[in-house]
Design a protein around this motif. Structure first.
Motif, PDB file in Angstrom:
ATOM      1  N   SER A  48      37.020  45.886  43.843  1.00  0.00           N
ATOM      2  CA  SER A  48      37.937  46.489  44.812  1.00  0.00           C
ATOM      3  C   SER A  48      37.740  47.995  44.851  1.00  0.00           C
ATOM      4  O   SER A  48      37.142  48.597  43.951  1.00  0.00           O
ATOM      5  CB  SER A  48      39.385  46.157  44.446  1.00  0.00           C
ATOM      6  N   ASN A 101      43.027  47.518  47.446  1.00  0.00           N
ATOM      7  CA  ASN A 101      42.645  46.162  47.088  1.00  0.00           C
ATOM      8  C   ASN A 101      41.517  45.590  47.932  1.00  0.00           C
ATOM      9  O   ASN A 101      41.062  44.478  47.690  1.00  0.00           O
ATOM     10  CB  ASN A 101      43.859  45.229  47.177  1.00  0.00           C
ATOM     11  N   PRO A 151      37.835  44.860  49.089  1.00  0.00           N
ATOM     12  CA  PRO A 151      36.586  44.821  48.325  1.00  0.00           C
ATOM     13  C   PRO A 151      35.616  45.899  48.789  1.00  0.00           C
ATOM     14  O   PRO A 151      35.633  46.308  49.952  1.00  0.00           O
ATOM     15  CB  PRO A 151      36.040  43.419  48.626  1.00  0.00           C
ATOM     16  N   GLU A 171      45.002  43.940  42.063  1.00  0.00           N
ATOM     17  CA  GLU A 171      43.675  44.512  42.293  1.00  0.00           C
ATOM     18  C   GLU A 171      42.589  43.446  42.339  1.00  0.00           C
ATOM     19  O   GLU A 171      41.476  43.699  42.774  1.00  0.00           O
ATOM     20  CB  GLU A 171      43.331  45.564  41.224  1.00  0.00           C
ATOM     21  N   ASN A 208      41.328  39.294  45.937  1.00  0.00           N
ATOM     22  CA  ASN A 208      40.342  39.268  46.997  1.00  0.00           C
ATOM     23  C   ASN A 208      39.895  37.832  47.231  1.00  0.00           C
ATOM     24  O   ASN A 208      39.707  37.066  46.290  1.00  0.00           O
ATOM     25  CB  ASN A 208      39.113  40.105  46.617  1.00  0.00           C
TER      26      ASN A 208
END
Length: 415
Positions: free
Chosen positions: A133, A187, A189, A295, A298
């Motif tokens: 991230s 957060n 990517p 965090e 994803n």
């Protein structure tokens, strides 16, 4: 600037071709003939930086001439690049991660990053295949480059008590990040093109960039991804399949997005053709990120399966009863599963037929044989690894049960 000598040493180190990392995870030498990437348009805001970094041997593309700028960068790839490029001094003793055994190809580099105090992992894991991230990248670059925080600018999406706030401030005050429409998007990517830009800016800190807070998008937003009609049709079909099989997705998890499916067609095949196998074996899909923190939130195309009430007898494997990890290629992937579980073996065999039918005739008998051998060894109290490497149909295949994870692995990498 306190890291000027450090940057000079880094710039020299970054030229060597041995640190070029394609997303397949295999280190290759930089190409001697350097044609422009076919999927990075000249009008792109990243065009010059990407090719400059390529020409310095820092990044590389694929054999088909593409760079895949929107593909996500994994934690292991960033770790191995920085660990091999930077003169990192250890400040603490080693700590083994449960998901990075000594046999892992990047074990040494990840350990180097840990000993230097740059990465910590989470709950004993490093999560090497997880996408990185933006806030994680901020921490890594801040610590690796020993940045000074010269001024502050409050991003509305990074609170003052956020664990990564100090690292974001360090990057911003040195001009490495300028935000996106006034936001940092912690957060989100890091893509390959953004990775190239962040690292390029870090390598040019001696230019003493002084950012000015602005709500305007000075860091270009991601260009629109051209998704083929057939992929959009597949996404729509998968959405319907997920909705019709909501009970198979723990907590309503939807562990994929459009880019994940676009870059990982084998995972898409398993979702579209393989959920009946999951249901028949009374297993469910879960994300694997529960309790890790936002965090890590994803979407990706790794597929994790578990049974209700399942507890793996090997703590190193955690909750995973079955795991499929794609490699962002339509020809590669890895099955990892509990060799003691008939359910996991059933799914692995069925999914081998779905995802890798050209390898099934060779690998299915070997999978069954090695699992049964490991079960018998465990019963006799003489548990030994039975994994081996073979070359078949252009693949380098690692297959068998190892003694660290005590799990069955079938890794298929196209040579």
């Amino acid at each position: 600037m306190k890291n000027k000598l450090f940057l000079s040493a880094l710039a020299s180190a970054m030229v060597i071709p041995a640190i070029v990392i394609p997303s397949s995870g295999v280190l290759t030498e930089a190409a001697t003939v350097k044609a422009n990437f076919t999927d990075v348009a000249k009008g792109s805001s990243y065009y010059t930086i990407i090719h400059e970094m390529r020409d310095k041997g820092v990044i590389n593309g694929y054999e088909d001439g593409t760079f895949k700028p929107l593909q996500e960068v994994s934690r292991k790839h960033v770790a191995v690049l920085l660990a091999r490029a930077l003169p990192l001094e250890p400040i603490r003793a080693s700590k083994e991660f449960t998901d990075v055994p000594k046999s892992h190809p990047y074990h040494a580099e990840i350990q180097k990053m840990y000993r230097a105090g740059i990465v910590d992992g989470s709950q004993g894991k490093f999560n090497p295949d997880q996408p990185l991230s933006r806030v994680q990248m901020a921490k890594i670059l801040d610590l690796a480059f020993k940045l000074d925080t010269k001024n502050t600018f409050k991003f509305p999406d990074v609170s003052s008590d956020h664990w990564g706030n100090q690292h974001v401030q360090a990057l911003y005050s040195n001009g490495i990040t300028t935000g996106d429409n006034g936001l940092f998007k912690p957060n989100a990517p890091v893509t390959r093109q953004h990775y190239a830009v962040f690292l390029h800016r870090a390598l040019n800190l001696d230019k003493d960039v002084k950012p000015t807070p602005t709500p305007e998008p000075t860091e270009p937003t991601e260009p629109e991804v051209v998704i083929p009609d057939e992929t959009l049709d597949l996404i729509a079909r998968l959405d319907k399949i997920v909705k019709a099989n909501e009970d198979l997705f723990i907590d309503g998890a939807k562990p994929f997005n459009q880019l994940a499916i676009l870059y990982n067609p084998i995972s898409a095949k398993f979702y579209s053709e393989g959920l009946d196998v999951v249901r028949a074996n009374k297993m469910q899909v879960y994300t694997g990120r529960e309790g890790w923190g936002p965090e890590f939130d994803n979407l990706d195309s790794t597929i994790r399966l578990t049974s209700k009430g399942y507890t793996n007898p090997t703590p190193r494997l955690g909750k995973s009863e079955f795991l499929f990890v794609p490699s962002n290629e339509d020809k590669e992937g890895t099955f990892s599963y509990d060799f003691r579980s008939d359910k996991a073996l059933n799914v692995a065999e069925e999914w081998m037929e779905i995802g890798f039918p050209h390898l099934a005739d060779k690998l299915l008998p070997m999978m069954k044989s090695k699992v049964m051998d490991a079960r018998q060894q465990e019963k006799n109290g003489t548990f030994l690894p039975n994994d081996e490497v073979l070359i078949y149909e252009g693949y380098k295949i690692n297959i068998g049960v190892d003694t660290f994870y005590e799990g069955m692995t079938v890794q298929m990498k196209f040579e």
